[in-house]
Motif scaffolding. Structure first.
Motif, PDB file in Angstrom:
ATOM      1  N   GLN A 199       0.498   9.024   6.058  1.00 51.34           N
ATOM      2  CA  GLN A 199      -0.262   8.590   7.224  1.00 51.34           C
ATOM      3  C   GLN A 199      -0.185   7.085   7.385  1.00 51.34           C
ATOM      4  O   GLN A 199      -0.082   6.568   8.499  1.00 51.34           O
ATOM      5  CB  GLN A 199      -1.722   9.040   7.080  1.00 51.34           C
ATOM      6  CG  GLN A 199      -2.579   8.700   8.284  1.00 51.34           C
ATOM      7  CD  GLN A 199      -4.002   9.245   8.140  1.00 51.34           C
ATOM      8  OE1 GLN A 199      -4.339   9.858   7.135  1.00 51.34           O
ATOM      9  NE2 GLN A 199      -4.813   9.009   9.158  1.00 51.34           N
ATOM     10  N   THR A 200      -0.256   6.346   6.259  1.00 49.86           N
ATOM     11  CA  THR A 200      -0.049   4.898   6.252  1.00 49.86           C
ATOM     12  C   THR A 200       1.254   4.642   5.502  1.00 49.86           C
ATOM     13  O   THR A 200       1.277   4.630   4.264  1.00 49.86           O
ATOM     14  CB  THR A 200      -1.218   4.176   5.551  1.00 49.86           C
ATOM     15  OG1 THR A 200      -2.460   4.566   6.158  1.00 49.86           O
ATOM     16  CG2 THR A 200      -1.048   2.655   5.655  1.00 49.86           C
ATOM     17  N   PRO A 201       2.370   4.443   6.219  1.00 48.85           N
ATOM     18  CA  PRO A 201       3.690   4.402   5.571  1.00 48.85           C
ATOM     19  C   PRO A 201       3.805   3.390   4.436  1.00 48.85           C
ATOM     20  O   PRO A 201       4.465   3.664   3.422  1.00 48.85           O
ATOM     21  CB  PRO A 201       4.630   4.054   6.734  1.00 48.85           C
ATOM     22  CG  PRO A 201       3.937   4.599   7.951  1.00 48.85           C
ATOM     23  CD  PRO A 201       2.477   4.371   7.691  1.00 48.85           C
ATOM     24  N   ILE A 202       3.159   2.209   4.566  1.00 55.57           N
ATOM     25  CA  ILE A 202       3.307   1.167   3.554  1.00 55.57           C
ATOM     26  C   ILE A 202       2.769   1.617   2.204  1.00 55.57           C
ATOM     27  O   ILE A 202       3.184   1.100   1.148  1.00 55.57           O
ATOM     28  CB  ILE A 202       2.598  -0.136   4.013  1.00 55.57           C
ATOM     29  CG1 ILE A 202       3.017  -1.326   3.152  1.00 55.57           C
ATOM     30  CG2 ILE A 202       1.095   0.035   3.984  1.00 55.57           C
ATOM     31  CD1 ILE A 202       4.397  -1.816   3.402  1.00 55.57           C
ATOM     32  N   MET A 203       1.858   2.623   2.188  1.00 51.50           N
ATOM     33  CA  MET A 203       1.305   3.112   0.928  1.00 51.50           C
ATOM     34  C   MET A 203       2.386   3.726   0.039  1.00 51.50           C
ATOM     35  O   MET A 203       2.235   3.797  -1.187  1.00 51.50           O
ATOM     36  CB  MET A 203       0.219   4.152   1.198  1.00 51.50           C
ATOM     37  CG  MET A 203      -1.012   3.618   1.904  1.00 51.50           C
ATOM     38  SD  MET A 203      -1.999   2.500   0.879  1.00 51.50           S
ATOM     39  CE  MET A 203      -2.710   3.657  -0.299  1.00 51.50           C
ATOM     40  N   ALA A 204       3.477   4.157   0.639  1.00 57.76           N
ATOM     41  CA  ALA A 204       4.564   4.748  -0.145  1.00 57.76           C
ATOM     42  C   ALA A 204       5.114   3.753  -1.154  1.00 57.76           C
ATOM     43  O   ALA A 204       5.520   4.137  -2.266  1.00 57.76           O
ATOM     44  CB  ALA A 204       5.675   5.224   0.790  1.00 57.76           C
ATOM     45  N   LEU A 205       5.141   2.471  -0.799  1.00 52.75           N
ATOM     46  CA  LEU A 205       5.649   1.464  -1.726  1.00 52.75           C
ATOM     47  C   LEU A 205       4.755   1.348  -2.955  1.00 52.75           C
ATOM     48  O   LEU A 205       5.246   1.141  -4.068  1.00 52.75           O
ATOM     49  CB  LEU A 205       5.756   0.109  -1.016  1.00 52.75           C
ATOM     50  CG  LEU A 205       6.806  -0.014   0.085  1.00 52.75           C
ATOM     51  CD1 LEU A 205       6.770  -1.411   0.685  1.00 52.75           C
ATOM     52  CD2 LEU A 205       8.191   0.301  -0.464  1.00 52.75           C
ATOM     53  N   ALA A 206       3.462   1.463  -2.758  1.00 50.24           N
ATOM     54  CA  ALA A 206       2.535   1.396  -3.896  1.00 50.24           C
ATOM     55  C   ALA A 206       2.797   2.553  -4.861  1.00 50.24           C
ATOM     56  O   ALA A 206       2.833   2.364  -6.085  1.00 50.24           O
ATOM     57  CB  ALA A 206       1.093   1.420  -3.409  1.00 50.24           C
ATOM     58  N   TRP A 207       3.009   3.743  -4.322  1.00 53.63           N
ATOM     59  CA  TRP A 207       3.307   4.881  -5.193  1.00 53.63           C
ATOM     60  C   TRP A 207       4.674   4.721  -5.866  1.00 53.63           C
ATOM     61  O   TRP A 207       4.873   5.156  -7.003  1.00 53.63           O
ATOM     62  CB  TRP A 207       3.255   6.184  -4.388  1.00 53.63           C
ATOM     63  CG  TRP A 207       1.855   6.628  -4.106  1.00 53.63           C
ATOM     64  CD1 TRP A 207       1.208   6.625  -2.902  1.00 53.63           C
ATOM     65  CD2 TRP A 207       0.908   7.108  -5.062  1.00 53.63           C
ATOM     66  NE1 TRP A 207      -0.081   7.074  -3.041  1.00 53.63           N
ATOM     67  CE2 TRP A 207      -0.293   7.380  -4.356  1.00 53.63           C
ATOM     68  CE3 TRP A 207       0.942   7.335  -6.423  1.00 53.63           C
ATOM     69  CZ2 TRP A 207      -1.429   7.869  -4.982  1.00 53.63           C
ATOM     70  CZ3 TRP A 207      -0.199   7.820  -7.057  1.00 53.63           C
ATOM     71  CH2 TRP A 207      -1.364   8.080  -6.337  1.00 53.63           C
ATOM     72  N   GLY A 208       5.600   4.080  -5.164  1.00 52.50           N
ATOM     73  CA  GLY A 208       6.899   3.805  -5.769  1.00 52.50           C
ATOM     74  C   GLY A 208       6.778   2.915  -6.994  1.00 52.50           C
ATOM     75  O   GLY A 208       7.477   3.116  -7.997  1.00 52.50           O
ATOM     76  N   VAL A 209       5.888   1.922  -6.936  1.00 48.19           N
ATOM     77  CA  VAL A 209       5.657   1.026  -8.070  1.00 48.19           C
ATOM     78  C   VAL A 209       5.089   1.808  -9.252  1.00 48.19           C
ATOM     79  O   VAL A 209       5.519   1.641 -10.401  1.00 48.19           O
ATOM     80  CB  VAL A 209       4.702  -0.114  -7.663  1.00 48.19           C
ATOM     81  CG1 VAL A 209       4.280  -0.925  -8.879  1.00 48.19           C
ATOM     82  CG2 VAL A 209       5.365  -1.023  -6.634  1.00 48.19           C
ATOM     83  N   PHE A 210       4.130   2.672  -8.985  1.00 49.80           N
ATOM     84  CA  PHE A 210       3.514   3.471 -10.063  1.00 49.80           C
ATOM     85  C   PHE A 210       4.546   4.373 -10.743  1.00 49.80           C
ATOM     86  O   PHE A 210       4.635   4.438 -11.977  1.00 49.80           O
ATOM     87  CB  PHE A 210       2.376   4.313  -9.483  1.00 49.80           C
ATOM     88  CG  PHE A 210       1.719   5.219 -10.477  1.00 49.80           C
ATOM     89  CD1 PHE A 210       0.720   4.755 -11.315  1.00 49.80           C
ATOM     90  CD2 PHE A 210       2.110   6.553 -10.592  1.00 49.80           C
ATOM     91  CE1 PHE A 210       0.116   5.596 -12.239  1.00 49.80           C
ATOM     92  CE2 PHE A 210       1.514   7.403 -11.511  1.00 49.80           C
ATOM     93  CZ  PHE A 210       0.520   6.916 -12.336  1.00 49.80           C
TER      94      PHE A 210
END
Length: 525
Positions: A199-210
C-alpha cells in the motif's frame, strides 16, 4: 614412571598471503558490492526519486546503518581483532573458541536489548536524528514506521561483522568482503518486486533491509564452521578476553568512526533544509564511498590483523613498514579518485541517477555536495589506515582524543558553512574535519615511532603528481559540457562515461609506468 604432560601448543599458523594480494581480493569483492550498491541506488532513484518517501527511508536506513559502522565495524572490530589476533598467536584453538563463544553471547545479548528498546522508541529516535521531520507529520510517521522494520538490521549485521572479524583474523578476507552484495540484491528485489504489492511502496525497502540482515549472517556461518570456530554463544562478562574487548571498545567508538558521526550530523542538519537535501547528500555520499570502500576500507581490513600480529611479535620495524605501505597505497588510488569525482561530479550523478523521478536540479544539487565530499575523500581513506596503527597496539585513548577534537571542529564548520552553502556546506564541513582528524592521527603515529617514513617518498610524490596531471588533462579534454550530459539519453551517458573512465584509467596507469612505478614496488608480505 608417569611422564609430565606438556601444555597444548597453538596450532601451526600458515604463512599469511601478501598484503597486496589480500587487498586485491578484498578490493575486487568490495568493487562488486559497490557496483551493485550503485545499481541499487539507481533503482531507488528511478522508483522513488528524492521526495518525502525517499527522505524518510534514508533516515530510517541511516540510523541502524550508522550504528553498525560505529559499533560493529568501527569500535567492536577495532577492539576485537587485536584481542583475537593475540589469542590466535599465543593460545591453542580451544581457548580461541572459548573467547569467540563468550564474545558472541555477550555481544548478542547487548544488541538484542538495544534493538528491542529502539523499536519501541522509534519516534523518539526519529526526532533525535531527524528533528526537522517533526514539522511534517507524514514524513515523520513514515520514517518512524520504517525504522521499526530496519532497526533489527543492526542486530543481524553486527553479528555478521563479528563473524567477518573472525574470518579476517584468519586471513579469510573474500567471504566478509562479498557479504554486502546480499544487502544490495535484497534491496533491489524489494524495490522492483515487493514495492508494487504494498500500500505504501517505499515500505518495501525497509523490509528489504531486514531480509538482507538475515541473509548476510547465515551466509557466513558455514565458513566459521570450516575453521572450527562456529560460535556457541555464552554470556560471560568475566572472561578475560571479553573484558579486554569491552575496555577497548568504549573509547574506540570515537576513534575510527568519527567520520560516520559527522555524516550523521549532516543528516540531522539537512532535515531542517529544503526537501531533497537528505537525498542529495545520500546520493553524493554513496558515490564518494565507492573508492573509499573498494580501496581504503580494503587496505584497512587487511592491515589491522597484520599489524596486530606484528605488534604481538614485537616487530617494530615491520609494523612501521606496513603502515608506510598502506599510506602509499591509499595515495596511489585515493588521489586520482578524488580528482575524478571533482571533475566529473555532474556527469557521474547524471549517468547513475538521472532517471524516473530525479530532476536536473537534483543532479546539480547532488553534484555540489559530491565535490565537497571529494575534497575530503583522501582524508577519509587515510583515517581508515592510520587508526589501525593505534588499535593494533591496543591504544584507544589517543584516537578518542583526536576524534573528539575532529567532531567538535565539524560542528563548528557546519554552523559556519551551512548558511552560505546549505547542504554542500555540511559536506564540506565533514571533509575539513576529516583532514584535521587525519593530520592529528599521522602526527601521533610519527611521534610515537609507530610510523617512520621509508626511503623514496620524494620520488614517489613527484611520480604521483605527474601521473595525476596526465589524468586531469585527459578528463578535461574528453568530457563534454554539463548541459550535453543532461540532454543525452541514458544509453549515451553510459557510453560516454564508460569511455571517459577507460581513457582516464588507462592514461593514469600508463603514466605511472612511464614515471617508474611498478606493481612489484607494492608487494609487501
Amino acid at each position: 614412571m608417569t611422564q609430565k604432560s606438556n601444555p597444548p601448543e597453538p596450532a601451526r599458523l600458515p604463512r599469511p598471503p601478501g598484503l597486496l594480494r589480500s587487498s586485491g581480493v578484498v578490493g575486487c569483492m568490495t568493487m562488486l558490492s559497490r557496483i551493485l550498491g550503485l545499481v541499487r541506488d539507481m533503482v531507488i532513484a528511478r522508483y522513488f526519486g528524492a521526495g518525502t518517501g525517499a527522505d524518510a527511508f534514508f533516515v530510517a536506513f541511516k540510523i541502524p546503518n550508522f550504528l553498525r559502522r560505529l559499533f560493529a565495524e568501527g569500535a567492536f572490530n577495532q577492539a576485537f581483532v587485536p584481542v583475537l589476533s593475540s589469542y590466535r598467536q599465543q593460545q591453542p584453538l580451544a581457548e580461541v573458541h572459548r573467547l569467540v563463544n563468550a564474545v558472541a553471547g555477550t555481544l548478542g545479548l547487548v544488541l538484542l536489548g538495544v534493538t528491542l528498546v529502539a523499536m519501541l522508541g522509534a519516534p523518539l529516535l526519529t526526532a533525535v536524528f531527524a528533528p526537522g521531520f517533526m514539522d511534517d507529520d507524514e514524513k515523520f510517521t513514515l520514517a518512524s514506521d520504517m525504522l521499526r522494520i530496519t532497526f533489527p538490521y543492526l542486530l543481524l549485521v553486527s553479528l555478521t561483522a563479528f563473524a567477518g572479524a573472525i574470518l579476517n583474523s584468519y586471513d579469510r578476507f573474500a567471504v566478509p568482503a562479498f557479504t554486502p552484495v546480499l544487502l544490495n540484491l535484497a534491496m533491489i528485489c524489494a524495490a522492483v518486486f515487493l514495492s508494487p504489492l504494498m500500500q505504501t511502496p517505499i515500505m518495501a525497502l525497509a523490509w528489504g533491509v531486514f531480509i538482507a540482515g538475515a541473509l548476510q549472517l547465515f551466509f557466513q556461518l558455514p565458513f566459521l564452521m570450516r575453521l572450527g570456530l562456529l560460535p556457541r554463544p555464552k554470556v560471560d562478562y568475566r572472561h578475560e578476553g571479553v573484558r579486554k574487548v569491552l575496555t577497548l571498545m568504549a573509547p574506540a567508538i570515537f576513534g575510527v568512526s568519527v567520520s560516520q558521526i559527522n555524516l550523521l550530523l549532516d543528516t540531522v542538519l539537512a532535515s531542517f533544509l529544503q526537501t531533497g537535501s537528505v537525498s542529495w547528500l545520500y546520493y553524493s555520499d554513496r558515490l564518494s564511498e565507492l573508492p573509499l570502500g573498494v580501496f581504503g576500507i580494503a587496505i584497512a581490513t587487511v592491515i589491522l590483523p597484520n599489524l596486530s600480529r606484528k605488534h604481538a611479535a614485537e616487530s617494530r620495524d615491520q609494523f612501521a613498514a606496513t603502515l608506510d605501505w598502506a599510506i602509499r597505497a591509499v595515495l596511489l588510488i585515493g588521489l586520482p579518485a578524488a580528482l575524478a569525482l571533482v571533475l566529473l561530479a555532474e556527469p557521474l550523478i547524471a549517468t547513475l541517477f538521472f532517471y524516473g523521478e530525479v530532476t536536473a536540479r537534483d543532479v546539480t544539487m547532488s553534484a555540489q555536495s559530491l565535490r565537497a565530499y571529494s575534497a575530503g575523500l583522501l582524508a577519509f581513506m587515510l583515517i581508515k589506515v592510520l587508526a589501525p596503527g593505534f588499535f593494533a597496539r591496543q591504544d584507544t585513548k589517543t584516537p578518542v582524543k583526536i576524534g573528539i577534537i575532529a567532531m567538535v571542529a565539524n560542528m563548528v564548520f557546519n554552523l559556519i558553512l551551512v548558511f552560505p552553502l546549505a547542504h554542500a556546506g555540511l559536506a564540506l564541513a565533514t571533509s575539513l574535519s576529516a583532514w584535521l582528524n587525519t593530520t592529528l592521527l599521522w602526527r601521533g603515529l610519527k611521534k610515537e615511532g609507530a610510523w617512520a617514513a621509508q626511503a623514496g617518498w620524494g620520488r614517489f610524490l613527484l611520480q604521483l603528481a605527474l601521473a595525476n596531471a596526465a589524468l586531469v588533462a585527459v578528463i578535461l579534454y574528453l568530457s563534454p559540457p554539463v548541459a550535453d550530459w543532461l540532454a543525452a539519453g541514458g544509453d549515451r551517458r553510459s557510453l560516454d562515461m564508460g569511455i571517459l573512465v577507460a581513457a582516464g584509467g588507462l592514461t593514469y596507469f600508463v603514466a605511472l609506468a612511464l614515471v617508474g612505478i611498478r606493481l612489484r614496488h607494492f608487494r609487501l608480505r
